[in-house]
Design a protein around this motif. Structure first.
Motif, PDB file in Angstrom:
ATOM      1  N   UNK A  97       0.882  -1.160   0.000  1.00 55.37           N
ATOM      2  CA  UNK A  97       0.000   0.000   0.000  1.00 55.37           C
ATOM      3  C   UNK A  97       0.922   1.213   0.000  1.00 55.37           C
ATOM      4  N   UNK A  98       0.687   2.142  -0.908  1.00 51.28           N
ATOM      5  CA  UNK A  98       1.520   3.334  -1.005  1.00 51.28           C
ATOM      6  C   UNK A  98       0.812   4.489  -0.305  1.00 51.28           C
ATOM      7  N   UNK A  99       1.554   5.155   0.556  1.00 50.72           N
ATOM      8  CA  UNK A  99       1.082   6.364   1.214  1.00 50.72           C
ATOM      9  C   UNK A  99       2.001   7.501   0.792  1.00 50.72           C
ATOM     10  N   UNK A 100       1.432   8.687   0.609  1.00 52.06           N
ATOM     11  CA  UNK A 100       2.277   9.819   0.215  1.00 52.06           C
ATOM     12  C   UNK A 100       2.678  10.689   1.413  1.00 52.06           C
ATOM     13  N   UNK A 101       2.246  10.270   2.625  1.00 55.01           N
ATOM     14  CA  UNK A 101       2.604  11.025   3.822  1.00 55.01           C
ATOM     15  C   UNK A 101       2.899  10.082   4.984  1.00 55.01           C
ATOM     16  N   UNK A 102       3.707  10.585   5.899  1.00 52.24           N
ATOM     17  CA  UNK A 102       3.998   9.816   7.109  1.00 52.24           C
ATOM     18  C   UNK A 102       2.771   9.701   7.999  1.00 52.24           C
ATOM     19  N   UNK A 103       1.999  10.799   8.097  1.00 55.89           N
ATOM     20  CA  UNK A 103       0.843  10.770   8.988  1.00 55.89           C
ATOM     21  C   UNK A 103      -0.192   9.755   8.525  1.00 55.89           C
ATOM     22  N   UNK A 104      -0.344   9.588   7.203  1.00 50.15           N
ATOM     23  CA  UNK A 104      -1.336   8.637   6.724  1.00 50.15           C
ATOM     24  C   UNK A 104      -0.852   7.196   6.884  1.00 50.15           C
TER      25      UNK A 104
ATOM     26  N   UNK B 221      -5.587  17.888   5.165  1.00 53.07           N
ATOM     27  CA  UNK B 221      -5.136  17.680   3.791  1.00 53.07           C
ATOM     28  C   UNK B 221      -4.224  16.451   3.767  1.00 53.07           C
ATOM     29  N   UNK B 222      -4.185  15.764   2.633  1.00 51.39           N
ATOM     30  CA  UNK B 222      -3.276  14.625   2.513  1.00 51.39           C
ATOM     31  C   UNK B 222      -1.831  15.132   2.440  1.00 51.39           C
ATOM     32  N   UNK B 223      -1.513  15.880   1.411  1.00 55.74           N
ATOM     33  CA  UNK B 223      -0.175  16.444   1.219  1.00 55.74           C
ATOM     34  C   UNK B 223      -0.269  17.460   0.085  1.00 55.74           C
ATOM     35  N   UNK B 224      -0.714  18.674   0.386  1.00 52.39           N
ATOM     36  CA  UNK B 224      -0.981  19.643  -0.675  1.00 52.39           C
ATOM     37  C   UNK B 224       0.236  19.953  -1.544  1.00 52.39           C
ATOM     38  N   UNK B 225       0.085  19.718  -2.827  1.00 50.47           N
ATOM     39  CA  UNK B 225       1.174  20.027  -3.759  1.00 50.47           C
ATOM     40  C   UNK B 225       1.486  21.516  -3.799  1.00 50.47           C
ATOM     41  N   UNK B 226       0.486  22.351  -3.539  1.00 54.84           N
ATOM     42  CA  UNK B 226       0.704  23.796  -3.611  1.00 54.84           C
ATOM     43  C   UNK B 226       1.758  24.248  -2.598  1.00 54.84           C
ATOM     44  N   UNK B 227       1.902  23.535  -1.497  1.00 59.46           N
ATOM     45  CA  UNK B 227       2.963  23.872  -0.537  1.00 59.46           C
ATOM     46  C   UNK B 227       4.324  23.622  -1.176  1.00 59.46           C
ATOM     47  N   UNK B 228       4.478  22.491  -1.826  1.00 59.13           N
ATOM     48  CA  UNK B 228       5.750  22.192  -2.486  1.00 59.13           C
ATOM     49  C   UNK B 228       6.015  23.169  -3.620  1.00 59.13           C
TER      50      UNK B 228
ATOM     51  N   UNK C 254      -1.685  17.194   6.928  1.00 55.97           N
ATOM     52  CA  UNK C 254      -0.898  17.300   5.697  1.00 55.97           C
ATOM     53  C   UNK C 254      -0.089  18.569   5.594  1.00 55.97           C
ATOM     54  N   UNK C 255      -0.641  19.670   6.117  1.00 57.96           N
ATOM     55  CA  UNK C 255       0.101  20.935   6.113  1.00 57.96           C
ATOM     56  C   UNK C 255       1.259  20.884   7.107  1.00 57.96           C
ATOM     57  N   UNK C 256       0.952  20.409   8.319  1.00 60.30           N
ATOM     58  CA  UNK C 256       1.948  20.399   9.393  1.00 60.30           C
ATOM     59  C   UNK C 256       3.106  19.445   9.112  1.00 60.30           C
ATOM     60  N   UNK C 257       2.884  18.453   8.264  1.00 61.51           N
ATOM     61  CA  UNK C 257       3.978  17.542   7.925  1.00 61.51           C
ATOM     62  C   UNK C 257       5.016  18.228   7.032  1.00 61.51           C
ATOM     63  N   UNK C 258       4.590  19.220   6.266  1.00 64.69           N
ATOM     64  CA  UNK C 258       5.499  19.899   5.339  1.00 64.69           C
ATOM     65  C   UNK C 258       6.044  21.220   5.866  1.00 64.69           C
TER      66      UNK C 258
END
Length: 185
Positions: free
Chosen positions: A5-12, A136-143, A159-163
């Motif tokens: 299973x692929x997750x794009x974030x540590x929190x998920x 949020x899962x992992x907003x690309x707009x932050x990157x 998702x925001x706080x992880x980045x």
């Protein structure tokens, strides 16, 4: 039944484990963007008044644009400008916000932005504001903002706080708290 299973974030990943997925079956693969941040960081201008804020994303209640508008309405309009870019998937919500901001000369509705113009447009601003009213899962707009050398003010959700590292690459404000958002701005 699956191999991974692929997750794009540590929190998920933690959510998946809490729901019974074996950690050995989880692979965390973070998102990437095709921009070179070095091109933008070295070109960043010095900050001047007014502070140029940008909202970039879907215009709906979940993205929290109403929080940002409410916060800005309580700040001297000569000290801050807001450019709003995005598509609406809630015409009534967008319409109500446009009506509420019609007399605010420091708030500009810019419409949809093409993907090719995102990083350059972000670079023309001082701060990206992401006022999510949900995790949020992992907003690309932050990157994308980081690629443009632009810090981010965002709601303190997973998702925001992880980045965002508060006071390092941006600022986090308390969830749904327009007073704290105003303070961070």
């Amino acid at each position: 039944q699956c191999d991974y299973v692929v997750s794009i974030t540590d929190w998920y990943e933690k959510i998946l484990i809490a729901n019974g997925i074996s950690q050995s079956k989880i692979k965390v693969i973070k998102q990437g963007i095709p921009f070179d941040p070095k091109k933008y960081i070295s070109l960043r201008k010095s900050y001047e008044v007014p502070l140029k804020l940008i909202f970039l994303g879907r215009i709906n209640k979940f993205k929290g644009l109403h929080l940002l508008i409410e916060a800005i309405k309580n700040i001297d309009p000569l000290s801050v400008q807001l450019s709003i870019f995005g598509n609406s998937d809630d015409a009534l919500y967008e319409s109500s916000l446009k009506i509420a901001t019609i007399s605010n000369k420091n708030i500009s509705w810019k419409g949809k932005l093409s993907q090719a113009d995102v990083v350059n447009t972000l670079h023309e601003h001082d701060v990206l504001c992401l006022c999510s009213t949900f995790s949020e899962m992992s907003p690309l707009v932050i990157q994308e903002a980081f690629a443009a050398g632009v810090p981010v003010i965002a709601s303190n959700v997973y998702g925001n706080a992880e980045q965002i590292i508060h006071e390092k690459n941006g600022l986090l404000f308390r969830f749904n708290d327009t007073f704290d958002l105003k303070y961070q701005i």
